[in-house]
Design a protein around this motif. Structure first.
Motif, PDB file in Angstrom:
ATOM      1  N   VAL A  10      46.284   1.149 -16.800  1.00 53.23           N
ATOM      2  CA  VAL A  10      46.484   1.124 -18.252  1.00 53.23           C
ATOM      3  C   VAL A  10      47.826   0.451 -18.532  1.00 53.23           C
ATOM      4  CG1 VAL A  10      46.840   2.544 -20.303  1.00 53.23           C
ATOM      5  CG2 VAL A  10      45.113   3.190 -18.622  1.00 53.23           C
ATOM      6  N   GLU A  38      38.717   1.339 -30.140  1.00 54.61           N
ATOM      7  CA  GLU A  38      39.996   0.633 -30.124  1.00 54.61           C
ATOM      8  C   GLU A  38      40.074  -0.204 -28.842  1.00 54.61           C
ATOM      9  OE1 GLU A  38      42.913   0.605 -32.179  1.00 54.61           O
ATOM     10  OE2 GLU A  38      41.402   1.284 -33.610  1.00 54.61           O
ATOM     11  N   GLN A  40      41.204  -1.566 -25.388  1.00 52.59           N
ATOM     12  CA  GLN A  40      41.924  -0.907 -24.294  1.00 52.59           C
ATOM     13  C   GLN A  40      42.667  -1.974 -23.500  1.00 52.59           C
ATOM     14  OE1 GLN A  40      39.435   2.456 -22.445  1.00 52.59           O
ATOM     15  NE2 GLN A  40      37.894   1.055 -23.244  1.00 52.59           N
ATOM     16  N   HIS A  41      43.965  -1.761 -23.283  1.00 47.04           N
ATOM     17  CA  HIS A  41      44.804  -2.734 -22.584  1.00 47.04           C
ATOM     18  C   HIS A  41      44.973  -2.292 -21.135  1.00 47.04           C
ATOM     19  CE1 HIS A  41      45.967  -4.756 -26.367  1.00 47.04           C
ATOM     20  NE2 HIS A  41      45.752  -3.551 -26.874  1.00 47.04           N
ATOM     21  N   ASP A  65      42.619   5.281 -15.261  1.00 48.86           N
ATOM     22  CA  ASP A  65      42.980   6.478 -16.013  1.00 48.86           C
ATOM     23  C   ASP A  65      41.863   7.530 -16.008  1.00 48.86           C
ATOM     24  OD1 ASP A  65      44.876   7.838 -17.453  1.00 48.86           O
ATOM     25  OD2 ASP A  65      44.146   7.149 -19.413  1.00 48.86           O
ATOM     26  N   GLU A  69      34.569   1.949 -16.887  1.00 49.65           N
ATOM     27  CA  GLU A  69      34.054   1.142 -18.000  1.00 49.65           C
ATOM     28  C   GLU A  69      33.299  -0.060 -17.450  1.00 49.65           C
ATOM     29  OE1 GLU A  69      33.396   1.177 -21.665  1.00 49.65           O
ATOM     30  OE2 GLU A  69      35.499   1.799 -21.689  1.00 49.65           O
TER      31      GLU A  69
END
Length: 198
Positions: A10, A38, A40-41, A65, A69
């Motif tokens: 992250v 939102e 995600q970076h 984290d 995904e």
């Protein structure tokens, strides 16, 4: 298409300075979009991501984290000269979900004799496919095609579950007659003569 698992971190630092620091640590800054969530970076190991992206429309499982995904690449920026990865945008996908992607086009067979040339009107074929079953490419037979003939999108055989995301009559490839070289050479000689007079 098999999914490729990649570890990601992250990102909490943003901006050019943070991106440069990530790249110095051999990480590629990336953003995951999709499903109304939102963005995600994250940051991903440069070499691992470069290897995964050798397959067009690669299906990646990013693990970070404590989450997992499923994503496909949407935009990848590379450094212009050396070609290393600078940034990546990913689209979050789910099993069974349809996505629009562009498939590389490969040809097989030989054109009709006569020195004709094959011209690509589309470099990739836009299609809609299930996110977890995206074909790597499509293959088009050009065997025996002669000058003036073309291949339209509807002429290309697609795997089950894949449909065109472009007009049926869109020209994908066309065969053009080879141009004679002599007129071009004469024109170049004429330009040289004019330049000498000036």
């Amino acid at each position: 298409m098999a999914e490729v698992k990649l570890a990601a971190q992250v990102r909490t630092d943003f901006g050019k300075g943070a991106a440069r620091r990530a790249r110095r640590a051999d990480l590629v800054p990336a953003v995951i979009y999709g499903h109304g969530a939102e963005p995600q970076h994250v940051a991903i190991n440069n070499h691992a991501l470069m290897m995964a992206l050798k397959t067009p429309n690669a299906l990646l499982r990013l693990e970070f984290d404590g989450k997992s995904e499923l994503v496909i690449p949407k935009a990848v920026q590379r450094e212009a000269i050396r070609g290393f990865l600078v940034h990546a945008d990913f689209l979050a996908v789910k099993k069974g979900e349809k996505v629009n992607v562009e498939l590389p086009i490969h040809t097989e067979g030989e054109l009709a004799p006569g020195g004709n040339l094959l011209e690509y009107s589309l470099n990739t074929l836009p299609v809609e496919a299930e996110a977890t079953h995206i074909p790597e490419s499509v293959t088009v037979s050009i065997a025996g095609l002669d000058a003036g003939q073309s291949v339209q999108a509807k002429d290309i055989a697609l795997p089950a579950g894949v449909s065109l995301a472009v007009e049926d009559d869109a020209v994908v490839l066309q065969v053009v007659a080879a141009q004679a070289e002599a007129p071009a050479e004469e024109a170049a000689e004429g330009e040289g003569a004019e330049g000498a007079e000036a």
